[in-house]
Scaffold this motif. Structure first.
Motif, PDB file in Angstrom:
ATOM      1  N   ASP A   6       0.847  -1.191   0.000  1.00 30.80           N
ATOM      2  CA  ASP A   6       0.000   0.000   0.000  1.00 30.80           C
ATOM      3  C   ASP A   6       0.876   1.232   0.000  1.00 30.80           C
ATOM      4  O   ASP A   6       2.084   1.158   0.249  1.00 30.80           O
ATOM      5  CB  ASP A   6      -0.903   0.008   1.237  1.00 30.80           C
ATOM      6  CG  ASP A   6      -2.058  -0.976   1.105  1.00 30.80           C
ATOM      7  OD1 ASP A   6      -2.485  -1.227  -0.041  1.00 30.80           O
ATOM      8  OD2 ASP A   6      -2.506  -1.504   2.130  1.00 30.80           O
ATOM      9  N   LYS A   7       0.245   2.377  -0.240  1.00 25.67           N
ATOM     10  CA  LYS A   7       1.023   3.611  -0.214  1.00 25.67           C
ATOM     11  C   LYS A   7       1.541   3.840   1.195  1.00 25.67           C
ATOM     12  O   LYS A   7       0.946   3.390   2.179  1.00 25.67           O
ATOM     13  CB  LYS A   7       0.211   4.794  -0.730  1.00 25.67           C
ATOM     14  CG  LYS A   7      -0.913   5.238   0.132  1.00 25.67           C
ATOM     15  CD  LYS A   7      -1.605   6.423  -0.514  1.00 25.67           C
ATOM     16  CE  LYS A   7      -2.617   6.964   0.495  1.00 25.67           C
ATOM     17  NZ  LYS A   7      -3.193   8.213   0.107  1.00 25.67           N
ATOM     18  N   LYS A   8       2.676   4.479   1.275  1.00 27.43           N
ATOM     19  CA  LYS A   8       3.345   4.747   2.552  1.00 27.43           C
ATOM     20  C   LYS A   8       3.731   6.219   2.583  1.00 27.43           C
ATOM     21  O   LYS A   8       3.826   6.875   1.547  1.00 27.43           O
ATOM     22  CB  LYS A   8       4.620   3.911   2.672  1.00 27.43           C
ATOM     23  CG  LYS A   8       4.416   2.430   2.507  1.00 27.43           C
ATOM     24  CD  LYS A   8       4.506   1.738   3.816  1.00 27.43           C
ATOM     25  CE  LYS A   8       4.383   0.234   3.641  1.00 27.43           C
ATOM     26  NZ  LYS A   8       3.649  -0.371   4.688  1.00 27.43           N
ATOM     27  N   VAL A  70       9.576   5.400   7.622  1.00 20.54           N
ATOM     28  CA  VAL A  70       8.397   5.090   6.821  1.00 20.54           C
ATOM     29  C   VAL A  70       7.252   4.776   7.779  1.00 20.54           C
ATOM     30  O   VAL A  70       7.438   4.052   8.761  1.00 20.54           O
ATOM     31  CB  VAL A  70       8.654   3.869   5.900  1.00 20.54           C
ATOM     32  CG1 VAL A  70       7.370   3.424   5.216  1.00 20.54           C
ATOM     33  CG2 VAL A  70       9.710   4.211   4.866  1.00 20.54           C
ATOM     34  N   THR A  71       6.080   5.330   7.480  1.00 19.70           N
ATOM     35  CA  THR A  71       4.928   5.148   8.357  1.00 19.70           C
ATOM     36  C   THR A  71       3.646   5.041   7.534  1.00 19.70           C
ATOM     37  O   THR A  71       3.623   5.406   6.364  1.00 19.70           O
ATOM     38  CB  THR A  71       4.840   6.315   9.377  1.00 19.70           C
ATOM     39  OG1 THR A  71       3.645   6.173  10.137  1.00 19.70           O
ATOM     40  CG2 THR A  71       4.856   7.659   8.702  1.00 19.70           C
ATOM     41  N   ASP A  72       2.606   4.557   8.167  1.00 15.91           N
ATOM     42  CA  ASP A  72       1.291   4.475   7.524  1.00 15.91           C
ATOM     43  C   ASP A  72       0.400   5.645   7.945  1.00 15.91           C
ATOM     44  O   ASP A  72      -0.765   5.677   7.603  1.00 15.91           O
ATOM     45  CB  ASP A  72       0.592   3.158   7.917  1.00 15.91           C
ATOM     46  CG  ASP A  72       1.308   1.946   7.353  1.00 15.91           C
ATOM     47  OD1 ASP A  72       1.814   2.026   6.219  1.00 15.91           O
ATOM     48  OD2 ASP A  72       1.377   0.926   8.058  1.00 15.91           O
ATOM     49  N   GLU A  86       5.236  11.110  -0.205  1.00 16.80           N
ATOM     50  CA  GLU A  86       4.243  10.053  -0.341  1.00 16.80           C
ATOM     51  C   GLU A  86       4.704   9.039  -1.377  1.00 16.80           C
ATOM     52  O   GLU A  86       4.911   9.369  -2.540  1.00 16.80           O
ATOM     53  CB  GLU A  86       2.893  10.656  -0.706  1.00 16.80           C
ATOM     54  CG  GLU A  86       2.331  11.479   0.437  1.00 16.80           C
ATOM     55  CD  GLU A  86       0.931  12.013   0.175  1.00 16.80           C
ATOM     56  OE1 GLU A  86       0.128  11.298  -0.466  1.00 16.80           O
ATOM     57  OE2 GLU A  86       0.654  13.134   0.626  1.00 16.80           O
ATOM     58  N   LYS A  89       1.122   3.335  -3.840  1.00 14.41           N
ATOM     59  CA  LYS A  89       0.779   1.920  -3.775  1.00 14.41           C
ATOM     60  C   LYS A  89       1.496   1.308  -4.970  1.00 14.41           C
ATOM     61  O   LYS A  89       1.401   1.836  -6.082  1.00 14.41           O
ATOM     62  CB  LYS A  89      -0.737   1.783  -3.898  1.00 14.41           C
ATOM     63  CG  LYS A  89      -1.246   0.386  -3.803  1.00 14.41           C
ATOM     64  CD  LYS A  89      -2.768   0.388  -3.826  1.00 14.41           C
ATOM     65  CE  LYS A  89      -3.264  -1.043  -3.793  1.00 14.41           C
ATOM     66  NZ  LYS A  89      -4.718  -1.104  -3.833  1.00 14.41           N
ATOM     67  N   ASP A 142      14.456   0.123   4.977  1.00  8.26           N
ATOM     68  CA  ASP A 142      13.663   0.243   6.195  1.00  8.26           C
ATOM     69  C   ASP A 142      14.271  -0.673   7.247  1.00  8.26           C
ATOM     70  O   ASP A 142      14.303  -1.890   7.068  1.00  8.26           O
ATOM     71  CB  ASP A 142      12.211  -0.149   5.877  1.00  8.26           C
ATOM     72  CG  ASP A 142      11.229   0.365   6.902  1.00  8.26           C
ATOM     73  OD1 ASP A 142      11.517   1.383   7.570  1.00  8.26           O
ATOM     74  OD2 ASP A 142      10.157  -0.265   7.030  1.00  8.26           O
TER      75      ASP A 142
END
Length: 160
Positions: A6-8, A70-72, A86, A89, A142
């Motif tokens: 998914d986008k991160k 990196v985070t959601d 951003e 995805k 990461d």
């Protein structure tokens, strides 16, 4: 190994390629971020103290190096003093290395990037000679400091 993610949101700061040192690393920039109160508070406030990430965004003639995490989380939660990038995805090619630590981010990019790209090519991924020619010119490292696992992601293509 190819997979879809998914986008991160990458939170940290960018450093132009002109700041690379004689050893072809961003050691000084990384240390500057580690000493940064806003960054450390952000990590603590979001339970990310044991996570670190680096992002390389390649362009046709240069690249930008980012150091952060990196985070959601939502983009509007990024504090003043830090920047966000951003990541879409996407389909990525991922490699995991064991027993890594923060020193990895200080290694020369002229060895870490080609070594990783060779693994990606060996996995059957088409890679542009100039990574900046890709629609997804991103490499993300990461690091989980608890498990000492470094996850390397090469963005292959945007997913819908």
């Amino acid at each position: 190994m190819k997979k879809n993610i998914d986008k991160k949101l990458f939170v940290g700061r960018p450093f132009p390629d002109s700041l690379i040192n004689a050893q072809k690393s961003f050691m000084k920039s990384n240390q500057q971020m580690e000493n940064d109160e806003v960054f450390q508070k952000f990590l603590a406030d979001n339970n990310l103290e044991n996570k670190r990430s680096a992002l390389i965004v390649s362009g046709p003639d240069s690249f930008m190096y980012w150091y952060g995490v990196v985070t959601d989380m939502e983009a509007d939660k990024v504090p003043t003093g830090l920047m966000k990038f951003e990541l879409p995805k996407a389909e990525i090619d991922e490699e995991v290395e064991e027993n890594q630590n923060l020193v990895y981010f200080n290694l020369p990019l002229n060895s870490t990037v080609p070594n990783f790209v060779k693994k990606v090519v060996a996995n059957g991924v088409k890679v542009y000679e100039n990574l900046g020619d890709s629609d997804t010119p991103y490499i993300v490292w990461d690091l989980d400091l608890d498990t000492k696992k470094l996850t390397q992601a090469f963005y292959v293509k945007v997913s819908e």
